[in-house]
Write a protein that holds these residues in place. Sequence first.
Motif, PDB file in Angstrom:
ATOM      1  N   LYS A  45     -22.676  12.280 -33.837  1.00  0.00           N
ATOM      2  CA  LYS A  45     -22.667  11.472 -32.609  1.00  0.00           C
ATOM      3  C   LYS A  45     -23.428  12.121 -31.448  1.00  0.00           C
ATOM      4  CE  LYS A  45     -18.245   9.156 -33.443  1.00  0.00           C
ATOM      5  NZ  LYS A  45     -16.879   9.029 -32.940  1.00  0.00           N
ATOM      6  N   CYS A  46     -23.547  13.446 -31.479  1.00  0.00           N
ATOM      7  CA  CYS A  46     -24.167  14.127 -30.332  1.00  0.00           C
ATOM      8  C   CYS A  46     -25.632  13.704 -30.166  1.00  0.00           C
ATOM      9  CB  CYS A  46     -24.079  15.640 -30.521  1.00  0.00           C
ATOM     10  SG  CYS A  46     -24.876  16.531 -29.192  1.00  0.00           S
ATOM     11  N   GLN A  47     -25.985  13.336 -28.938  1.00  0.00           N
ATOM     12  CA  GLN A  47     -27.350  12.909 -28.650  1.00  0.00           C
ATOM     13  C   GLN A  47     -28.101  13.924 -27.780  1.00  0.00           C
ATOM     14  OE1 GLN A  47     -29.011  10.236 -29.972  1.00  0.00           O
ATOM     15  NE2 GLN A  47     -27.186  10.254 -31.268  1.00  0.00           N
ATOM     16  N   ALA A  48     -27.549  15.143 -27.701  1.00  0.00           N
ATOM     17  CA  ALA A  48     -28.214  16.241 -26.982  1.00  0.00           C
ATOM     18  C   ALA A  48     -28.563  15.890 -25.542  1.00  0.00           C
ATOM     19  CB  ALA A  48     -29.456  16.691 -27.750  1.00  0.00           C
ATOM     20  N   ALA A 101     -16.824  15.032 -19.943  1.00  0.00           N
ATOM     21  CA  ALA A 101     -18.229  14.902 -19.544  1.00  0.00           C
ATOM     22  C   ALA A 101     -19.073  14.069 -20.512  1.00  0.00           C
ATOM     23  CB  ALA A 101     -18.845  16.289 -19.403  1.00  0.00           C
ATOM     24  N   CYS A 102     -18.725  14.097 -21.777  1.00  0.00           N
ATOM     25  CA  CYS A 102     -19.573  13.403 -22.761  1.00  0.00           C
ATOM     26  C   CYS A 102     -19.566  11.893 -22.487  1.00  0.00           C
ATOM     27  CB  CYS A 102     -19.071  13.690 -24.177  1.00  0.00           C
ATOM     28  SG  CYS A 102     -20.146  12.973 -25.436  1.00  0.00           S
ATOM     29  N   PRO A 103     -20.737  11.295 -22.277  1.00  0.00           N
ATOM     30  CA  PRO A 103     -20.779   9.863 -21.954  1.00  0.00           C
ATOM     31  C   PRO A 103     -20.073   9.020 -23.010  1.00  0.00           C
ATOM     32  CG  PRO A 103     -22.942  10.867 -21.657  1.00  0.00           C
ATOM     33  CD  PRO A 103     -22.076  11.902 -22.313  1.00  0.00           C
ATOM     34  N   THR A 104     -19.362   7.998 -22.546  1.00  0.00           N
ATOM     35  CA  THR A 104     -18.587   7.136 -23.450  1.00  0.00           C
ATOM     36  C   THR A 104     -19.463   6.538 -24.547  1.00  0.00           C
ATOM     37  OG1 THR A 104     -17.502   6.531 -21.407  1.00  0.00           O
ATOM     38  CG2 THR A 104     -16.784   5.359 -23.352  1.00  0.00           C
ATOM     39  N   LYS A 105     -20.706   6.244 -24.208  1.00  0.00           N
ATOM     40  CA  LYS A 105     -21.568   5.614 -25.234  1.00  0.00           C
ATOM     41  C   LYS A 105     -21.829   6.552 -26.413  1.00  0.00           C
ATOM     42  CE  LYS A 105     -25.660   6.661 -22.541  1.00  0.00           C
ATOM     43  NZ  LYS A 105     -26.819   6.192 -21.844  1.00  0.00           N
ATOM     44  N   PHE A 106     -21.642   7.889 -26.185  1.00  0.00           N
ATOM     45  CA  PHE A 106     -21.806   8.831 -27.307  1.00  0.00           C
ATOM     46  C   PHE A 106     -20.438   9.240 -27.882  1.00  0.00           C
ATOM     47  CE2 PHE A 106     -25.572  10.220 -24.523  1.00  0.00           C
ATOM     48  CZ  PHE A 106     -26.409   9.247 -25.072  1.00  0.00           C
ATOM     49  N   SER A 107     -19.480   9.491 -27.008  1.00  0.00           N
ATOM     50  CA  SER A 107     -18.127   9.943 -27.418  1.00  0.00           C
ATOM     51  C   SER A 107     -18.193  10.956 -28.564  1.00  0.00           C
ATOM     52  CB  SER A 107     -17.260   8.758 -27.839  1.00  0.00           C
ATOM     53  OG  SER A 107     -17.059   7.919 -26.744  1.00  0.00           O
ATOM     54  N   ALA A 108     -19.006  11.979 -28.351  1.00  0.00           N
ATOM     55  CA  ALA A 108     -19.236  12.947 -29.430  1.00  0.00           C
ATOM     56  C   ALA A 108     -18.196  14.073 -29.457  1.00  0.00           C
ATOM     57  CB  ALA A 108     -20.628  13.533 -29.280  1.00  0.00           C
ATOM     58  N   VAL A 109     -17.482  14.263 -28.343  1.00  0.00           N
ATOM     59  CA  VAL A 109     -16.508  15.365 -28.304  1.00  0.00           C
ATOM     60  C   VAL A 109     -15.138  14.830 -28.693  1.00  0.00           C
ATOM     61  CG1 VAL A 109     -15.515  17.200 -26.887  1.00  0.00           C
ATOM     62  CG2 VAL A 109     -17.839  16.423 -26.429  1.00  0.00           C
ATOM     63  N   THR A 110     -14.472  15.560 -29.575  1.00  0.00           N
ATOM     64  CA  THR A 110     -13.119  15.139 -29.972  1.00  0.00           C
ATOM     65  C   THR A 110     -12.154  16.306 -29.810  1.00  0.00           C
ATOM     66  OG1 THR A 110     -13.649  15.680 -32.242  1.00  0.00           O
ATOM     67  CG2 THR A 110     -13.759  13.373 -31.662  1.00  0.00           C
ATOM     68  N   TYR A 167     -14.261  19.786 -30.382  1.00  0.00           N
ATOM     69  CA  TYR A 167     -15.293  19.814 -31.423  1.00  0.00           C
ATOM     70  C   TYR A 167     -16.333  18.742 -31.112  1.00  0.00           C
ATOM     71  CZ  TYR A 167     -17.325  18.912 -36.053  1.00  0.00           C
ATOM     72  OH  TYR A 167     -18.196  18.715 -37.092  1.00  0.00           O
ATOM     73  N   ILE A 168     -17.586  19.077 -31.329  1.00  0.00           N
ATOM     74  CA  ILE A 168     -18.656  18.088 -31.126  1.00  0.00           C
ATOM     75  C   ILE A 168     -19.073  17.543 -32.488  1.00  0.00           C
ATOM     76  CG2 ILE A 168     -21.018  17.719 -30.320  1.00  0.00           C
ATOM     77  CD1 ILE A 168     -20.485  19.898 -28.201  1.00  0.00           C
ATOM     78  N   ASP A 169     -18.940  16.232 -32.639  1.00  0.00           N
ATOM     79  CA  ASP A 169     -19.311  15.585 -33.904  1.00  0.00           C
ATOM     80  C   ASP A 169     -20.842  15.553 -33.982  1.00  0.00           C
ATOM     81  OD1 ASP A 169     -19.921  13.875 -35.971  1.00  0.00           O
ATOM     82  OD2 ASP A 169     -18.293  12.465 -35.518  1.00  0.00           O
ATOM     83  N   THR A 197     -27.108  17.122 -23.063  1.00  0.00           N
ATOM     84  CA  THR A 197     -26.862  18.407 -22.374  1.00  0.00           C
ATOM     85  C   THR A 197     -25.766  18.353 -21.289  1.00  0.00           C
ATOM     86  OG1 THR A 197     -28.522  18.294 -20.603  1.00  0.00           O
ATOM     87  CG2 THR A 197     -29.296  19.105 -22.741  1.00  0.00           C
ATOM     88  N   THR A 198     -25.164  17.204 -21.064  1.00  0.00           N
ATOM     89  CA  THR A 198     -24.163  17.091 -19.987  1.00  0.00           C
ATOM     90  C   THR A 198     -22.999  18.052 -20.208  1.00  0.00           C
ATOM     91  OG1 THR A 198     -24.717  14.763 -19.932  1.00  0.00           O
ATOM     92  CG2 THR A 198     -22.772  15.415 -18.694  1.00  0.00           C
ATOM     93  N   CYS A 199     -22.492  18.113 -21.441  1.00  0.00           N
ATOM     94  CA  CYS A 199     -21.315  18.956 -21.694  1.00  0.00           C
ATOM     95  C   CYS A 199     -21.641  20.430 -21.455  1.00  0.00           C
ATOM     96  CB  CYS A 199     -20.793  18.741 -23.108  1.00  0.00           C
ATOM     97  SG  CYS A 199     -22.017  19.107 -24.376  1.00  0.00           S
ATOM     98  N   ALA A 200     -22.812  20.861 -21.902  1.00  0.00           N
ATOM     99  CA  ALA A 200     -23.179  22.275 -21.745  1.00  0.00           C
ATOM    100  C   ALA A 200     -23.262  22.652 -20.268  1.00  0.00           C
ATOM    101  CB  ALA A 200     -24.502  22.550 -22.442  1.00  0.00           C
TER     102      ALA A 200
HETATM  103  S1  SF4 Z   1     -22.303  15.426 -23.658  1.00  0.00           S
HETATM  104 FE1  SF4 Z   1     -21.877  14.565 -25.704  1.00  0.00          FE
HETATM  105  S2  SF4 Z   1     -23.827  13.705 -26.382  1.00  0.00           S
HETATM  106 FE2  SF4 Z   1     -24.259  15.009 -24.632  1.00  0.00          FE
HETATM  107  S3  SF4 Z   1     -24.805  16.983 -25.560  1.00  0.00           S
HETATM  108 FE3  SF4 Z   1     -22.630  17.060 -25.154  1.00  0.00          FE
HETATM  109  S4  SF4 Z   1     -21.627  16.357 -27.014  1.00  0.00           S
HETATM  110 FE4  SF4 Z   1     -23.766  15.791 -27.154  1.00  0.00          FE
END
Ligand code: SF4
Length: 234
Positions: A161-164, A201-210, A156-158, A166-169
């Motif tokens: 926290k997500c800063q868009a 993939a989500c950068p540690t500084k964002f840690s948006a994926v849980t 799940y992407i919080d 695009t790395t995860c996509a």
């Molecule tokens: S990698 Fe993390 S911060 Fe970047 S778009 Fe995906 S969920 Fe958002």
Amino acid sequence: MCSGRVDLEFVLRAFSNGMDGVIIGGCRLNECNYITHGNYHALTMVLLCKKIMEHIGLNPERLRIEFMSSAEGNRFAEVMSDFGDKVNQMGPLGKAEGIDQNEIKSKLAEITKLVPYIKVAKNEKLASHLENPEEYDKFFTKDEIDRLFSEVLSYYIDPKKCQACTTCAKRCPVEAIAGGKNLIHVIDQAKCIKCGACLEACPTKFSAVTKISGAPVPPPLPEEKRTIVRKKKE
Ligand code: SF4
Ligand code: SF4
């Protein structure tokens, strides 16, 4: 070329396509020409698949692995003949087990979708070299497999926290992540194969994926609320 190349997904696909039995022939154990010893991988995959078959109500005897050399023509003929007889005795897939064809297809489709998750979850055991045939049957247990499916993880992407970035996509192998520039990213749970690549993939500084286990995934943010308004630099 190598029995180690026979993926769990291939076996599930064969059953899904209506095969009543699947047999995998590999080189004799410890006689592999390569350091990879792919036949041991095939063995653990088969042991895992048998328990999965039990979990969904299929007779695990419908799947067999045998190790033999290419010089053992007689043995090959005997094994194939024996397996063919056993499969004939079992009858069509699902009939003896009392499961409807559509139900089998849908259960196999569900499991097939989870293959990447299963491989990651059982990674260490799948890489084992089982030397003693007495270990085979108990290597994967029924409880373990039941737990594997009852504790299926979701990602799940919080949105807070997500800063868009695009790395995860970009890393998602099945294009299950919707997003774009300045758009909070959202995982399509129906497409997600639970590989965990987005979490890594989500950068540690964002840690948006849980990771979520044993709990419902929050509903996705409505499209009209996904735009991130960034402050302009002075
Ligand atoms: S990698 Fe993390 S911060 Fe970047 S778009 Fe995906 S969920 Fe958002
Ligand atoms: S876990 Fe993440 S990267 Fe893997 S399929 Fe699901 S959304 Fe895509």
